[in-house]
Every structure is written in structure tokens, then in C-alpha cells.
Design a protein around this motif. Structure first.
Motif, mmCIF file in Angstrom:
data_model
loop_
_atom_site.group_PDB
_atom_site.id
_atom_site.type_symbol
_atom_site.label_atom_id
_atom_site.label_comp_id
_atom_site.label_asym_id
_atom_site.label_seq_id
_atom_site.Cartn_x
_atom_site.Cartn_y
_atom_site.Cartn_z
ATOM 1 N N SER A 174 37.638 52.332 34.761
ATOM 2 C CA SER A 174 38.598 51.670 35.648
ATOM 3 C C SER A 174 38.860 50.270 35.118
ATOM 4 O O SER A 174 38.111 49.749 34.291
ATOM 5 C CB SER A 174 38.073 51.607 37.086
ATOM 6 N N ILE A 175 39.946 49.671 35.616
ATOM 7 C CA ILE A 175 40.347 48.329 35.200
ATOM 8 C C ILE A 175 40.618 47.508 36.453
ATOM 9 O O ILE A 175 41.252 48.002 37.397
ATOM 10 C CB ILE A 175 41.629 48.359 34.352
ATOM 11 N N VAL A 176 40.148 46.274 36.467
ATOM 12 C CA VAL A 176 40.489 45.332 37.532
ATOM 13 C C VAL A 176 41.272 44.187 36.908
ATOM 14 O O VAL A 176 40.840 43.604 35.910
ATOM 15 C CB VAL A 176 39.239 44.804 38.265
ATOM 16 N N LEU A 177 42.432 43.896 37.486
ATOM 17 C CA LEU A 177 43.257 42.772 37.040
ATOM 18 C C LEU A 177 43.218 41.684 38.105
ATOM 19 O O LEU A 177 43.516 41.942 39.274
ATOM 20 C CB LEU A 177 44.699 43.224 36.818
ATOM 21 N N THR A 178 42.850 40.477 37.697
ATOM 22 C CA THR A 178 42.744 39.376 38.645
ATOM 23 C C THR A 178 43.194 38.077 37.987
ATOM 24 O O THR A 178 43.624 38.070 36.835
ATOM 25 C CB THR A 178 41.304 39.268 39.189
ATOM 26 N N GLY A 179 43.126 36.978 38.719
ATOM 27 C CA GLY A 179 43.523 35.683 38.194
ATOM 28 C C GLY A 179 42.450 34.643 38.436
ATOM 29 O O GLY A 179 41.675 34.735 39.389
ATOM 30 N N ALA A 180 42.408 33.634 37.599
ATOM 31 C CA ALA A 180 41.431 32.554 37.720
ATOM 32 C C ALA A 180 41.987 31.415 38.570
ATOM 33 O O ALA A 180 43.199 31.255 38.714
ATOM 34 C CB ALA A 180 41.064 32.028 36.331
ATOM 35 N N LEU A 235 36.531 47.457 33.214
ATOM 36 C CA LEU A 235 37.015 46.369 32.380
ATOM 37 C C LEU A 235 37.766 45.395 33.279
ATOM 38 O O LEU A 235 38.727 45.779 33.955
ATOM 39 C CB LEU A 235 37.947 46.903 31.291
ATOM 40 N N VAL A 236 37.328 44.151 33.310
ATOM 41 C CA VAL A 236 37.947 43.126 34.152
ATOM 42 C C VAL A 236 38.808 42.232 33.276
ATOM 43 O O VAL A 236 38.324 41.589 32.342
ATOM 44 C CB VAL A 236 36.883 42.281 34.887
ATOM 45 N N LEU A 237 40.105 42.200 33.571
ATOM 46 C CA LEU A 237 41.048 41.343 32.870
ATOM 47 C C LEU A 237 41.419 40.193 33.804
ATOM 48 O O LEU A 237 41.864 40.427 34.930
ATOM 49 C CB LEU A 237 42.310 42.121 32.483
ATOM 50 N N THR A 277 45.168 48.372 25.955
ATOM 51 C CA THR A 277 44.886 49.236 24.812
ATOM 52 C C THR A 277 43.398 49.524 24.709
ATOM 53 O O THR A 277 42.985 50.677 24.475
ATOM 54 C CB THR A 277 45.391 48.584 23.509
ATOM 55 N N GLU A 278 42.576 48.493 24.886
ATOM 56 C CA GLU A 278 41.127 48.680 24.825
ATOM 57 C C GLU A 278 40.663 49.677 25.881
ATOM 58 O O GLU A 278 39.852 50.569 25.606
ATOM 59 C CB GLU A 278 40.410 47.341 25.024
#
Length: 266
Positions: A52-58, A16-18, A42-43
């Protein structure tokens, strides 16, 4: 799959990419962003297909910290989400990973500014990748403020105390190479490739047994403040049941049969 006007959500296989998506403000935290982050964590927790989760910025930045005007101002962007904050006054701390730890591994992909609240969120992630021109730092003291997102507690536990105190007390910026040298981040990569590298790491995690991955992560954090004797006992209590799972048996079979394992969380 959720998301808000300031927080993008998408799937890359089992990841999941946030994406913090307010580039005109260097992705400064806003109410829509915080609500989106909370919903994203939560999702990921509730969806077993997410490994896994990836957190990044635009827009070439990670996060430039809290936008106090956007949070406090009436009639500004995100006002429609204020009832969420009223219903759960702790939502913003959960969103910033101060009062919540996702059970899936979280990988940060940093480009550009990762300062103040950005560096505080970073401390809630598990694996950290940054472009070589990224900038880190806790600037709060320069403005007469306190880094209340957890940094006075977490930072000295994640990097040597002398470096933590210098970062906290001087409020100066740190380059990606400096951040790697003191242990705040794990990878420095060419600019523009942090997300690709983070997704590669996520894919390697996704290929592993999800029950094992989640138990390992939980054990690392749960035992961090225990004595060695207490921690070793807790590790056995959490780790032995993994050997009785169908996934563990599948891992052994796949190794013997020279094929990729088909893990099913059983």
C-alpha cells in the motif's frame, strides 16, 4: 529508496509513505516534487514487498497546487531534474496521477491546504482521510485558469454532478466536513491524526492477500465505465484466477487454523 529535496520516501512495514515536503510553500508542486512522486509510484509498482501507499504532506499542509514559477523559471530549485521532464514530457501528469494509476492502493492523509493541484492529485487516490481543519477546493477559475489536472472529467464521476460543478465553477473553499458530506473524502479525524489513521487503514490492507487486493482495485476502475453486464463479465475474468492462487489456499488454511495468513503473492 528514492526521494528528492521536496519529496520524502520511507517505509512503514509494507506501506510506502510519500511525503510532499516543501512546507514553506504549503507543499506547492515543484519539479523536484513531481520527479520524486513519479519515482515513488514507480517504486511501489515494481516492489512486490510494498502492499500500500500513503501520500501525505509535511508541515501541516497537504498541497497548495502547482508552483508555476518553480516549474518555468531557470536557475531555480530543481533545475537538475529538468532533463527528466525533457526525456518524458508526460512525467508531471503521471506524478499527479492524471496519466498513471498505481496498482497498489493509495491512501491520502490530508492536513491543512489541499487545494487546486492538491485537490486534483487527491482525485487520483483511492481512500482519503483528512484532519478536521483541512481545506479543499479547485480555485483555478478564480484566477482565469482551467483545472487541467483531470478534475472536469474525474470529479463528476466521484461525487454528484451538482456538487462537482459548484466546486469547479465557484472556486470556493470547502471544509473537511463539507468534503466528506459530498463524498470527496471518506474520513474526518482530529487535526494531526490523518497520517496515523491512514497508516491504520494501510495496515489493514497489508494484512489482506496482495494479489486479491490489486485485482479488486483494478476491477473497480476497469469496469467503472462499462455496462453492468460488461462489468460483471470482466469481473469474473479478473476474479476467478485469484481463487486458484496459493494465497487463496493459504487464506482458507489460516482461517481453519485460527492464525494470521502468510500471503506470498503466489
Amino acid at each position: 529508496m528514492g526521494g528528492t529535496e521536496h519529496l520524502g520516501v520511507r517505509r512503514e512495514g509494507a506501506t510506502l509513505v510519500l511525503t510532499l515536503d516543501r512546507p514553506e510553500a504549503k507543499n506547492a508542486l515543484s519539479l523536484p516534487m513531481l520527479v520524486g512522486l513519479y519515482d515513488g509510484w514507480t517504486e511501489a509498482d515494481e516492489d512486490d514487498s510494498v502492499r500500500s501507499i500513503v501520500l501525505t504532506g509535511a508541515g501541516g499542509s497537504f498541497c497548495a497546487g502547482m508552483d508555476l514559477k518553480a516549474l518555468a523559471g531557470k536557475g531555480m530549485a530543481g533545475e537538475q531534474y529538468r532533463d527528466r521532464l525533457t526525456a518524458d514530457p508526460d512525467l508531471h501528469w503521471k506524478a499527479m496521477l492524471r496519466h498513471h494509476r498505481p496498482r497498489k492502493p493509495v491512501i491520502a492523509a490530508v492536513e491543512g491546504y489541499c487545494v487546486a493541484g492538491g485537490t486534483e492529485i487527491l482525485q487520483g487516490t483511492d481512500i482519503r482521510v483528512a484532519g478536521q481543519s483541512a481545506t479543499f477546493g479547485l480555485f483555478e477559475v478564480r484566477r482565469g485558469l482551467f483545472p487541467i489536472g483531470g478534475s472536469t472529467v474525474r470529479l463528476p464521476r466521484q461525487i454528484p454532478r451538482t456538487h462537482a460543478l459548484e466546486m469547479l465553477l465557484t472556486g470556493r473553499p470547502y471544509s473537511a466536513r463539507e468534503a466528506a458530506d459530498i463524498g470527496l473524502i471518506g474520513h474526518v479525524v482530529p487535526d494531526g491524526t490523518a497520517l496515523d489513521t491512514a497508516l491504520e487503514i494501510a495496515e489493514r490492507i497489508n494484512a489482506c492477500g496482495p494479489l486479491a487486493v490489486e485485482a479488486v482495485k483494478a476491477s473497480v476502475y476497469a469496469t467503472a465505465e462499462m455496462t453492468e453486464t460488461e462489468g460483471l463479465a470482466a469481473e469474473l475474468e479478473r476474479g476467478w484466477p485469484i481463487f486458484d492462487t496459493d494465497d487463496a489456499k493459504e487464506g482458507a488454511r489460516a482461517f481453519t487454523e485460527k492464525r494470521p495468513p502468510d500471503f506470498r503473492r503466489h
